[in-house]
Motif scaffolding. Sequence first.
Motif, PDB file in Angstrom:
ATOM      1  N   ASP A  57       0.854  -1.195   0.000  1.00  0.00           N
ATOM      2  CA  ASP A  57       0.000   0.000   0.000  1.00  0.00           C
ATOM      3  C   ASP A  57       0.891   1.246   0.000  1.00  0.00           C
ATOM      4  OD1 ASP A  57       0.866   0.317   2.597  1.00  0.00           O
ATOM      5  OD2 ASP A  57      -1.117   0.099   3.516  1.00  0.00           O
ATOM      6  N   SER A  90      -1.744  -2.249  -8.917  1.00  0.00           N
ATOM      7  CA  SER A  90      -2.352  -1.544  -7.786  1.00  0.00           C
ATOM      8  C   SER A  90      -1.561  -0.284  -7.440  1.00  0.00           C
ATOM      9  CB  SER A  90      -2.422  -2.455  -6.559  1.00  0.00           C
ATOM     10  OG  SER A  90      -3.222  -3.595  -6.848  1.00  0.00           O
ATOM     11  N   GLU A  93      -2.299   2.462 -10.043  1.00  0.00           N
ATOM     12  CA  GLU A  93      -3.643   3.030  -9.903  1.00  0.00           C
ATOM     13  C   GLU A  93      -3.756   3.860  -8.628  1.00  0.00           C
ATOM     14  OE1 GLU A  93      -6.746   0.211 -10.639  1.00  0.00           O
ATOM     15  OE2 GLU A  93      -6.020  -0.152 -12.670  1.00  0.00           O
TER      16      GLU A  93
ATOM     17  N   THR B  45      -5.642  -9.978  -9.526  1.00  0.00           N
ATOM     18  CA  THR B  45      -5.508  -8.525  -9.675  1.00  0.00           C
ATOM     19  C   THR B  45      -6.639  -7.791  -8.952  1.00  0.00           C
ATOM     20  OG1 THR B  45      -4.399  -8.837 -11.785  1.00  0.00           O
ATOM     21  CG2 THR B  45      -5.289  -6.647 -11.358  1.00  0.00           C
ATOM     22  N   THR B  48      -6.022  -8.081  -5.223  1.00  0.00           N
ATOM     23  CA  THR B  48      -4.932  -7.223  -4.738  1.00  0.00           C
ATOM     24  C   THR B  48      -5.376  -5.763  -4.699  1.00  0.00           C
ATOM     25  OG1 THR B  48      -3.359  -8.770  -5.697  1.00  0.00           O
ATOM     26  CG2 THR B  48      -2.501  -6.603  -5.125  1.00  0.00           C
ATOM     27  N   LYS B  49      -6.134  -5.342  -5.730  1.00  0.00           N
ATOM     28  CA  LYS B  49      -6.588  -3.955  -5.769  1.00  0.00           C
ATOM     29  C   LYS B  49      -7.531  -3.638  -4.612  1.00  0.00           C
ATOM     30  CE  LYS B  49      -7.794  -2.529  -9.960  1.00  0.00           C
ATOM     31  NZ  LYS B  49      -8.112  -2.506 -11.416  1.00  0.00           N
ATOM     32  N   THR B  52      -5.637  -3.584  -1.317  1.00  0.00           N
ATOM     33  CA  THR B  52      -4.834  -2.355  -1.204  1.00  0.00           C
ATOM     34  C   THR B  52      -5.731  -1.171  -0.820  1.00  0.00           C
ATOM     35  OG1 THR B  52      -3.343  -3.216  -2.905  1.00  0.00           O
ATOM     36  CG2 THR B  52      -3.162  -0.873  -2.406  1.00  0.00           C
ATOM     37  N   LEU B 123      -8.770   2.328  -7.500  1.00  0.00           N
ATOM     38  CA  LEU B 123      -8.494   0.890  -7.413  1.00  0.00           C
ATOM     39  C   LEU B 123      -9.736   0.012  -7.513  1.00  0.00           C
ATOM     40  CD1 LEU B 123      -5.799   0.877  -4.578  1.00  0.00           C
ATOM     41  CD2 LEU B 123      -5.493  -0.026  -6.883  1.00  0.00           C
TER      42      LEU B 123
END
Lengths: 131, 146
Positions: A57, A90, A93, B45, B48-49, B52, B123
């Motif tokens: 993160d 991630s 973005e 994906t 994970t997005k 996060t 995200l």
Amino acid sequence: MPDHSAIMHMGQDLLVILHGDLDDRTVESIEREVTSEVARTSARGALIDVSGVDVIDSFVAQVLARLVRMVRLLGAEAAIVGIRPAVAISLVELGASMPDVTTALSAEQGMARLRRMRADNSVRIDHGKHC
Amino acid sequence: MASIAEIPAADPLASTSVAIDGESDLLRVRSVARAHARQAGLGVTATTKVVTAASELARNILHYATGGRGIATVQQAASGQKRGVRAVFTDSGPGIADLGAAMRSGFSTGGGLGLGLPGSRRLVDEFSIDSAPGSGTRVAICQWDR
């Protein structure tokens, strides 16, 4: 050293392997540990392998980028290697893509890159001497 | 795009709440979000997005809510054939006076990078935020399997 990381010595370089879910305290303690280890061993380079890290993160990215800058300040090269594709997507973005940080697909490629960077530096130094 | 309030949960019993009260709760939020995303069949994906984004939103609560406390509630969601995961982050902190500014990258009143809210919005598939000074903040996100 926390269970989430291991530091290995490979010649003049350090290979730092991170894995699992990193909390803030863990990633900050890794930052301190790696910086001291680079100084203590006069390492010429440090590779931070994050291929075992599921999620990065903005905080973790910020600390990793800071670690790379600290290692450079000590006079060594540093690179982050093995960022998983989903983590890379991630980070972009999110807006935390660490643009100034040297990266490579794998530890092997990262090691080659560190050695190339060192070779380039020594060419520049030699060049300076002859002029 | 359907608003998050209209999305029926696949199984309301499957929701998991995590009280956010300290740094170690970030790991719990991530692991609960990951578990629900996997159960909903999300790919690597998408998972994970959303994990996060959940980490960023939980961190916002730690940094900005009164006493750094709040609640994250995660559950599966369904809409027609689609399955997904929904997470709601609520706190009773000071609220956000200027939501427009808070949603811009690089804006931060707390010394952070200012990526949490705008970054999380990028995200996930759906994002909604409700906040007013003095009445806390509620952020809802949803990520679908396709």
